[in-house]
Design an enzyme around this catalytic site. Structure first.
Site, PDB file in Angstrom:
ATOM      1  CE  LYS A 184      -1.856   2.800   2.908  1.00  0.00           C
ATOM      2  NZ  LYS A 184      -1.791   4.061   2.149  1.00  0.00           N
ATOM      3  CD  GLU A 259      12.884   4.228   8.338  1.00  0.00           C
ATOM      4  OE1 GLU A 259      12.799   5.153   9.177  1.00  0.00           O
ATOM      5  OE2 GLU A 259      12.851   4.398   7.119  1.00  0.00           O
ATOM      6  CB  CYS A 293      12.863   8.976   8.265  1.00  0.00           C
ATOM      7  SG  CYS A 293      13.797   7.938   7.155  1.00  0.00           S
ATOM      8  CD  GLU A 393       9.976  12.548  11.676  1.00  0.00           C
ATOM      9  OE1 GLU A 393       8.911  11.948  11.861  1.00  0.00           O
ATOM     10  OE2 GLU A 393      10.963  12.021  11.132  1.00  0.00           O
TER      11      GLU A 393
HETATM   12  P1  NAP Z   1       1.862   8.148   8.171  1.00  0.00           P
HETATM   13  O1  NAP Z   1       0.478   8.522   8.437  1.00  0.00           O
HETATM   14  O2  NAP Z   1       2.629   7.404   9.189  1.00  0.00           O
HETATM   15  O3  NAP Z   1       1.841   7.335   6.790  1.00  0.00           O
HETATM   16  C1  NAP Z   1       2.686   6.266   6.432  1.00  0.00           C
HETATM   17  C2  NAP Z   1       1.864   5.166   5.771  1.00  0.00           C
HETATM   18  O4  NAP Z   1       1.001   4.544   6.737  1.00  0.00           O
HETATM   19  C3  NAP Z   1       0.938   5.677   4.682  1.00  0.00           C
HETATM   20  O5  NAP Z   1       0.869   4.724   3.655  1.00  0.00           O
HETATM   21  C4  NAP Z   1      -0.363   5.797   5.432  1.00  0.00           C
HETATM   22  O6  NAP Z   1      -1.483   5.838   4.621  1.00  0.00           O
HETATM   23  C5  NAP Z   1      -0.327   4.557   6.285  1.00  0.00           C
HETATM   24  N1  NAP Z   1      -1.241   4.584   7.434  1.00  0.00           N
HETATM   25  C6  NAP Z   1      -1.741   5.651   8.097  1.00  0.00           C
HETATM   26  N2  NAP Z   1      -2.548   5.257   9.100  1.00  0.00           N
HETATM   27  C7  NAP Z   1      -2.568   3.908   9.079  1.00  0.00           C
HETATM   28  C8  NAP Z   1      -3.220   2.907   9.864  1.00  0.00           C
HETATM   29  N3  NAP Z   1      -4.008   3.223  10.883  1.00  0.00           N
HETATM   30  N4  NAP Z   1      -3.010   1.622   9.570  1.00  0.00           N
HETATM   31  C9  NAP Z   1      -2.195   1.276   8.546  1.00  0.00           C
HETATM   32  N5  NAP Z   1      -1.576   2.165   7.763  1.00  0.00           N
HETATM   33  C10 NAP Z   1      -1.736   3.465   8.017  1.00  0.00           C
HETATM   34  O7  NAP Z   1       2.677   9.415   7.785  1.00  0.00           O
HETATM   35  P2  NAP Z   1       2.037  10.722   7.127  1.00  0.00           P
HETATM   36  O8  NAP Z   1       0.712  11.033   7.669  1.00  0.00           O
HETATM   37  O9  NAP Z   1       2.091  10.552   5.685  1.00  0.00           O
HETATM   38  O10 NAP Z   1       3.081  11.797   7.634  1.00  0.00           O
HETATM   39  C11 NAP Z   1       2.963  12.285   8.968  1.00  0.00           C
HETATM   40  C12 NAP Z   1       4.304  12.415   9.596  1.00  0.00           C
HETATM   41  O11 NAP Z   1       4.957  11.164   9.645  1.00  0.00           O
HETATM   42  C13 NAP Z   1       5.275  13.292   8.865  1.00  0.00           C
HETATM   43  O12 NAP Z   1       5.067  14.631   9.098  1.00  0.00           O
HETATM   44  C14 NAP Z   1       6.568  12.794   9.424  1.00  0.00           C
HETATM   45  O13 NAP Z   1       6.815  13.348  10.656  1.00  0.00           O
HETATM   46  C15 NAP Z   1       6.335  11.323   9.570  1.00  0.00           C
HETATM   47  N6  NAP Z   1       6.858  10.528   8.439  1.00  0.00           N
HETATM   48  C16 NAP Z   1       7.964   9.781   8.642  1.00  0.00           C
HETATM   49  C17 NAP Z   1       8.485   9.044   7.592  1.00  0.00           C
HETATM   50  C18 NAP Z   1       9.700   8.210   7.735  1.00  0.00           C
HETATM   51  O14 NAP Z   1      10.349   7.922   6.742  1.00  0.00           O
HETATM   52  N7  NAP Z   1      10.064   7.761   8.903  1.00  0.00           N
HETATM   53  C19 NAP Z   1       7.890   9.089   6.346  1.00  0.00           C
HETATM   54  C20 NAP Z   1       6.732   9.853   6.180  1.00  0.00           C
HETATM   55  C21 NAP Z   1       6.232  10.555   7.248  1.00  0.00           C
HETATM   56  P3  NAP Z   1      -1.986   7.298   4.171  1.00  0.00           P
HETATM   57  O15 NAP Z   1      -0.970   7.799   3.232  1.00  0.00           O
HETATM   58  O16 NAP Z   1      -3.280   7.050   3.515  1.00  0.00           O
HETATM   59  O17 NAP Z   1      -2.113   8.122   5.409  1.00  0.00           O
END
Ligand code: NAP
Ligand code: MG
Length: 491
Positions: A184, A259, A293, A393
């Site tokens: 996904k 991660e 990240c 972050e």
């Molecule tokens: P996120 O919500 O953690 O999204 C990562 C992935 O998880 C996406 O594919 C997301 O889908 C999915 N997801 C979200 N809620 C889920 C659930 N309950 N069950 C299963 N999968 C789920 O990250 P984001 O909202 O895109 O970004 C928010 C913050 O996360 C950023 O501002 C940053 O601080 C952090 N981040 C960290 C990394 C890293 O590399 N460590 C990467 C991206 C973001 P959706 O896209 O549909 O939400």
């Protein structure tokens, strides 16, 4: 750029399940945007629970029947190698799609994201034939040996910051070990994953071995995490969602690797090559618009060089070319979404409110006709480690610079964080460098460099940055399980 002038992307906006392109069972689609123009790129089918079930069923079938379980390890290796070659052959188009969907500079997509994704498939191609068990000298007249077996269906949930590269990091080792996968992508950036589906098909991957299901986290993502047919979830994303996934995975006792986020310290000692350290600090926080990240978002500078260093750093940051991500000279592109931009601007406000000194940037950047989620490279000086901008972050081009007195002070402040993804030190003193490398609580430590990664070297977090190591030989451990086989040799 007006929508009419915008080059369109040639991607199939459907779910790729069991080797077929399908609409969502619900018929729903969602609009994928170009964050640099704020215009829609194309609609994409939105997977829901029924589609996830279909995808998992296809992956289970591909795991147990047909060409995949019959394929030799060498055959899997050849297939992975071919995927790597096809990624390189399509590098220009993939890079352009990545840049239009994510907003990252084309320079990055073309020079890093796509070649690194290809390298990941090439690297794990070599491992396919080198995954094997061992014989163990047990007492008595018994033969004991182990089998390294795949897990079955693996669910991969990935973020929007490195869409194609994260897909490669998950798929290549999983396939090398003989698993099948349901992937996904992030809702913001599904396009290169869908393009990758075409490449997998072209390479000859049997139907259902990989299934790609764009959709939203709380629906499609959560359904994948709950599904009893999924053996493991490999997740990259926020710490908050990582916790949620771990809780949900407990229901079916899935294996989980996470991660997650970071707030990585980048430590500059007075005896460092300051020009190199300036370049490293810039790369550390402004590469990928800071949506990385491992971003070096906390810069620790030794007091005696503080003024000189901040002067050089600020000058360089203010000269970074912010602009159209498709322009080859652009170094800072558009943030991925309006939501992410708002979050970053809120942090900038928090930095001002908490009394850090804004020395450059500090708001939206105006590019072209004023559209697009661009934020100026921003540096706060005189930050403290307890400020919000130093604790949380931000995931954007915002740096918090903090002074330190000596190595003990630097290490102690650097480790005062819930995260532990990466850290860096800049010094010409070899003892100091290695002492720091041992003392820093992080999965990666860079000495006199920043953001170095290679498929052969493990990557992952300490503390709340997650667990499990991706890449390298360590990455194979996440996608195999060990079976111990006993044979009685007594007459
Ligand atoms: P996120 O919500 O953690 O999204 C990562 C992935 O998880 C996406 O594919 C997301 O889908 C999915 N997801 C979200 N809620 C889920 C659930 N309950 N069950 C299963 N999968 C789920 O990250 P984001 O909202 O895109 O970004 C928010 C913050 O996360 C950023 O501002 C940053 O601080 C952090 N981040 C960290 C990394 C890293 O590399 N460590 C990467 C991206 C973001 P959706 O896209 O549909 O939400
Ligand atoms: Mg999200």
């Amino acid at each position: 750029m007006t929508p009419a002038m915008e080059p369109q992307v040639n991607v199939t906006g459907k779910l790729w399940i069991g080797g077929d392109w399908r609409d969502a069972a619900s018929g729903k689609t969602f609009e994928v945007m170009n964050p640099a123009t704020e215009t829609p790129l194309m609609p994409v089918a939105e997977a829901g629970e029924a589609d996830i079930d279909l995808a998992v069923t296809a992956a289970q079938k591909a795991y147990t029947e047909g060409d995949w379980p019959k394929m030799t390890a060498a055959g899997r290796g050849q297939l992975l190698w071919k995927i790597g070659d096809l990624l390189l052959a399509n590098a220009g188009e993939l890079a352009r799609i990545e840049t239009m969907n994510n907003g990252k500079p084309i320079f990055e997509s073309r020079q890093v994201d796509v070649p690194a994704a290809a390298a990941c498939f090439h690297y794990y191609a070599g491992w396919a034939t080198k995954i094997h068990g061992e014989t163990i000298p047990v007492p008595g007249n018994f033969l004991n040996y182990t089998l390294r077996e795949p897990l079955g269906v693996c669910g991969a949930i990935i973020p929007w910051n490195f869409p194609l590269l994260m897909a490669a990091w998950k798929l290549a080792p999983a396939l090398a070990c003989g698993n099948t996968v349901v992937l996904k992508p992030a809702e913001q950036t599904p396009l290169t994953a869908l393009k990758l589906a075409e490449i997998l098909e072209q390479a000859g991957l049997p139907a259902g071995v990989v299934n790609i299901v764009p959709g939203f986290g709380p629906t499609a993502g959560a359904a994948l995490v709950r599904h009893p047919g999924v053996a493991k979830i490999a997740f990259t994303g926020s710490t908050a969602v990582g916790k949620e996934i771990m809780r949900e995975a407990a229901g079916t006792l899935k294996k989980v690797s996470l991660e997650l986020g970071g707030k990585s310290p980048n430590i500059v000692f007075a005896d460092a090559d300051l020009d190199a350290a300036v370049r490293g600090a810039i790369n550390g926080i402004f590469y990928g618009k800071g949506e990385v990240c491992a971003a070096g978002s906390r810069l620790f500078v030794e007091s005696s060089i503080h003024d000189e260093f901040l002067g050089k750093l600020t000058e360089r940051a203010s000269k970074l070319q912010v602009g159209d991500p498709l322009h080859p000279k652009t170094r800072v592109g558009a943030l991925v979404s309006s939501g992410q931009m708002k979050k970053v601007l809120d942090y900038i406000e928090a930095g001002n409110r908490e009394g850090a000194k804004l020395v450059t940037g500090g708001g939206r950047a105006s590019v072209g006709d004023g559209k697009g989620y661009f934020v100026k490279p921003t540096i706060f000086d005189q930050a403290t480690n307890t400020m919000k901008i130093a604790r949380e972050e931000i995931f954007g081009p915002v740096l918090a610079a903090i002074e330190f007195r000596d190595i003990e002070d630097a290490i102690s402040q650097a480790n005062q964080t819930v995260y532990g993804l990466a850290a860096a030190v800049w010094t010409r003193d070899i003892k100091k460098a290695h002492k720091a490398a041992r003392a820093l609580q992080a999965g990666t430590v860079w000495i006199n460099t920043y953001n170095m990664l290679d498929t052969a070297s493990p990557f992952g977090g300490y503390k709340m940055s997650g667990f499990g190591r991706e890449l390298g030989q360590h990455g194979l451990e996440m996608y195999t399980q060990t079976k111990s086989v006993w044979v009685d040799l007594n007459d």
